[in-house]
Write a protein that holds these residues in place. Sequence first.
Motif, PDB file in Angstrom:
ATOM      1  N   PRO A 314       0.898  -1.310  -0.171  1.00 45.77           N
ATOM      2  CA  PRO A 314       0.242   0.387  -0.290  1.00 45.77           C
ATOM      3  C   PRO A 314       0.765   0.828   0.071  1.00 45.77           C
ATOM      4  O   PRO A 314       0.562   2.031   0.903  1.00 45.77           O
ATOM      5  CB  PRO A 314      -1.324  -0.288   1.326  1.00 45.77           C
ATOM      6  CG  PRO A 314       0.527  -0.950   2.438  1.00 45.77           C
ATOM      7  CD  PRO A 314       1.360  -2.041   0.996  1.00 45.77           C
ATOM      8  N   ASP A 315       1.914   1.226  -0.445  1.00 47.61           N
ATOM      9  CA  ASP A 315       3.043   3.028  -0.442  1.00 47.61           C
ATOM     10  C   ASP A 315       3.330   3.516  -1.877  1.00 47.61           C
ATOM     11  O   ASP A 315       4.674   3.219  -2.112  1.00 47.61           O
ATOM     12  CB  ASP A 315       4.224   2.232   0.955  1.00 47.61           C
ATOM     13  CG  ASP A 315       4.013   1.389   1.853  1.00 47.61           C
ATOM     14  OD1 ASP A 315       3.180   2.014   2.238  1.00 47.61           O
ATOM     15  OD2 ASP A 315       3.994  -0.205   2.025  1.00 47.61           O
ATOM     16  N   ASN A 316       2.397   2.758  -2.458  1.00 49.55           N
ATOM     17  CA  ASN A 316       2.861   3.015  -4.185  1.00 49.55           C
ATOM     18  C   ASN A 316       2.320   4.617  -4.728  1.00 49.55           C
ATOM     19  O   ASN A 316       2.926   4.292  -5.824  1.00 49.55           O
ATOM     20  CB  ASN A 316       1.876   2.342  -5.261  1.00 49.55           C
ATOM     21  CG  ASN A 316       0.894   2.178  -5.091  1.00 49.55           C
ATOM     22  OD1 ASN A 316       0.329   3.056  -4.033  1.00 49.55           O
ATOM     23  ND2 ASN A 316       0.654   1.145  -6.464  1.00 49.55           N
ATOM     24  N   ASP A 317       2.631   5.284  -3.424  1.00 46.45           N
ATOM     25  CA  ASP A 317       2.108   6.188  -3.829  1.00 46.45           C
ATOM     26  C   ASP A 317       3.505   7.341  -3.300  1.00 46.45           C
ATOM     27  O   ASP A 317       3.364   8.630  -4.141  1.00 46.45           O
ATOM     28  CB  ASP A 317       1.401   7.434  -2.906  1.00 46.45           C
ATOM     29  CG  ASP A 317       1.402   7.241  -1.119  1.00 46.45           C
ATOM     30  OD1 ASP A 317       2.174   6.058  -0.847  1.00 46.45           O
ATOM     31  OD2 ASP A 317       0.567   7.790  -0.662  1.00 46.45           O
ATOM     32  N   ARG A 318       4.291   7.008  -3.195  1.00 47.94           N
ATOM     33  CA  ARG A 318       5.713   7.660  -3.068  1.00 47.94           C
ATOM     34  C   ARG A 318       7.136   6.931  -3.411  1.00 47.94           C
ATOM     35  O   ARG A 318       7.069   5.822  -4.036  1.00 47.94           O
ATOM     36  CB  ARG A 318       5.547   7.652  -1.722  1.00 47.94           C
ATOM     37  CG  ARG A 318       6.197   6.247  -0.717  1.00 47.94           C
ATOM     38  CD  ARG A 318       5.815   6.658   1.032  1.00 47.94           C
ATOM     39  NE  ARG A 318       4.174   6.510   0.891  1.00 47.94           N
ATOM     40  CZ  ARG A 318       3.493   6.152   2.494  1.00 47.94           C
ATOM     41  NH1 ARG A 318       4.838   6.306   3.497  1.00 47.94           N
ATOM     42  NH2 ARG A 318       2.353   6.377   2.549  1.00 47.94           N
ATOM     43  N   VAL A 319       7.992   8.108  -3.324  1.00 43.45           N
ATOM     44  CA  VAL A 319       9.479   7.395  -3.940  1.00 43.45           C
ATOM     45  C   VAL A 319      10.846   7.804  -2.633  1.00 43.45           C
ATOM     46  O   VAL A 319      10.084   8.237  -2.060  1.00 43.45           O
ATOM     47  CB  VAL A 319       9.503   8.248  -4.915  1.00 43.45           C
ATOM     48  CG1 VAL A 319      11.059   7.980  -5.386  1.00 43.45           C
ATOM     49  CG2 VAL A 319       8.497   7.615  -6.389  1.00 43.45           C
TER      50      VAL A 319
ATOM     51  N   ARG B  87      -5.226 -10.103   2.869  1.00 43.38           N
ATOM     52  CA  ARG B  87      -6.577 -10.080   4.211  1.00 43.38           C
ATOM     53  C   ARG B  87      -6.019  -8.186   5.129  1.00 43.38           C
ATOM     54  O   ARG B  87      -6.479  -7.684   5.882  1.00 43.38           O
ATOM     55  CB  ARG B  87      -6.234 -10.611   4.969  1.00 43.38           C
ATOM     56  CG  ARG B  87      -7.229 -10.998   6.725  1.00 43.38           C
ATOM     57  CD  ARG B  87      -6.853 -12.273   7.242  1.00 43.38           C
ATOM     58  NE  ARG B  87      -7.074 -13.602   7.153  1.00 43.38           N
ATOM     59  CZ  ARG B  87      -9.098 -12.946   6.731  1.00 43.38           C
ATOM     60  NH1 ARG B  87      -9.374 -12.936   7.399  1.00 43.38           N
ATOM     61  NH2 ARG B  87      -8.685 -14.937   6.627  1.00 43.38           N
ATOM     62  N   ALA B  88      -4.383  -7.691   4.752  1.00 44.82           N
ATOM     63  CA  ALA B  88      -4.265  -6.950   5.853  1.00 44.82           C
ATOM     64  C   ALA B  88      -4.529  -5.653   4.085  1.00 44.82           C
ATOM     65  O   ALA B  88      -4.804  -4.746   5.380  1.00 44.82           O
ATOM     66  CB  ALA B  88      -2.641  -6.693   5.489  1.00 44.82           C
ATOM     67  N   LEU B  89      -5.257  -5.386   3.894  1.00 45.56           N
ATOM     68  CA  LEU B  89      -5.810  -4.607   2.472  1.00 45.56           C
ATOM     69  C   LEU B  89      -7.401  -4.699   2.740  1.00 45.56           C
ATOM     70  O   LEU B  89      -7.961  -3.321   2.209  1.00 45.56           O
ATOM     71  CB  LEU B  89      -4.797  -4.733   1.382  1.00 45.56           C
ATOM     72  CG  LEU B  89      -3.323  -4.965   1.375  1.00 45.56           C
ATOM     73  CD1 LEU B  89      -2.592  -4.249   0.145  1.00 45.56           C
ATOM     74  CD2 LEU B  89      -2.857  -3.399   2.188  1.00 45.56           C
TER      75      LEU B  89
END
Lengths: 394, 108
Positions: A314-319, B87-89
């Motif tokens: 879920p960190d694909n908004d940053r670099v 599951r975490a997302l």
Amino acid sequence: MSAHRSLSWLFTLGLLATLPVAFAGGIRGTGDLGLVIERTTGSVRILETSGNRFLARVEGLGDLSHASVVYSRDQRYAYVFGRDGGLTRVDMLEARVDRRVVQAGNSIGGAISQDGSLVAVSNYEPGGVRVFDAATLEPVADLPATFGDGRRSKVVGLVDAPGNRFVFSLWEAGEIRVADLSDRANIVVTRYEGIGVNPYDALVTPDGRYYIAGLFGEPGLAVLDLWHPGEGVRRILSDYGPGDEPLPVYKMPHLEGWAVAGGRAFVPAVGAHELLVVDLESWDPVARIPLQGQPVFAIARPDGRHVWVNFALPDNDRVQVIDTESLAVVSELEPGPGVLHMEFEPRGEEVWLSVRDENRVLVYDTDSLAVLTELEAATPSGIFFTARAHRTGL
Amino acid sequence: MTRRIPYLLALAFSFAMAVPVAAALEPERERALGNLLVHDCGSCHGTRLRGGLGPPLTPDRMRHLPRDWIVDAILDGRRGTAMPPWRALLTPEDAAWLARSLQSGVVE
């Protein structure tokens, strides 16, 4: 205005309509051009790094959900490899599809030979590599990735290597293969079996010497020295696994030649928030750099001073930007949701970045980290500059 | 104060009603899940879900699988493959929505 002059004006307008990029501003070169993949519309944008602008859009390239590009040595033609097995030769000057073949059911990427005469495509379905004449796209060779009892493996990590060789890895089979096409009439394929479980991608170092495959199914990397292929494949970083509780891998990392800087390779860890650094002389691990998320691409600025890293969900908004001397994260950017790819301009002063979910391409100054230009594109993914034409493995 | 009680009761009642019918997601969440299906599931299964490193997720294939099996595969991953646990997302309701969408072929 004389009739003669009106006619010549009409002629000029006609030229402008048919040759949009080449002659709109007079004769031009191609060294500052590139492509941005628009993944959901099956189109590409032709871009120009001198003006930081798009020049044209070319449509009809099929399913580009996973796409990559190599260039002819004259930098006029782009070979676009699509997910649906499409191989499309795009004329960068005339901004049109020059030739197109659908050569398989499902593909992952491709490469162009050292001499520029052959284009190879790595296929998932049917598993194998197909080789085409770069000028005509006529088939030259079919190299099925058959293994074991006759099954076929998906092929990943296809690169070009000196000597008109193509090197690739087999996902299910756990093999590396080297195809020597220096003599089209006598193609020799060498197999290296048991190189590790599930190689997922690979890179060749910029000098064309080492082929390095990343492993998904177990820790470590497999290395083949192409100067001494008879010595076989060696395993490195086998102790560098994600630990007892590997994190879910929401997106496979990518390996590319530009992960190499200052005699070291910067490799995304699989299932860990880390970048692994390995010395290319000793093959000893140098460091594991903690990151904010799971890395997808690690790309060195052409001068090798910094490595830029993007991330999976879920960190694909940053670099994050890593200093290759201190091996520390020195900057962090938040370009927006879905940062899929980064491409440095050949001398490294600017970097282009695709932000898929905002339908934007951003151009950053790599020194000040200021956004210089914002361009609109439809779900942009890969960005590929023509300067790749003269680099081994890209 | 007394006037608030019926309102609170009504609110409590509506929550009690909402939980069992949990399959209904906010439209915004559905949009986000649709985007995830195309792009993030798509990074292995293809944005048209016709396969890649992962198998095709086309409705003709997905209809033959029990929906609960699909939900479990999404939430807990598939051992021995590259399919990760989400599951975490994602919540079970998210996974159920995705499974339904795959079986009905909402995406292409």
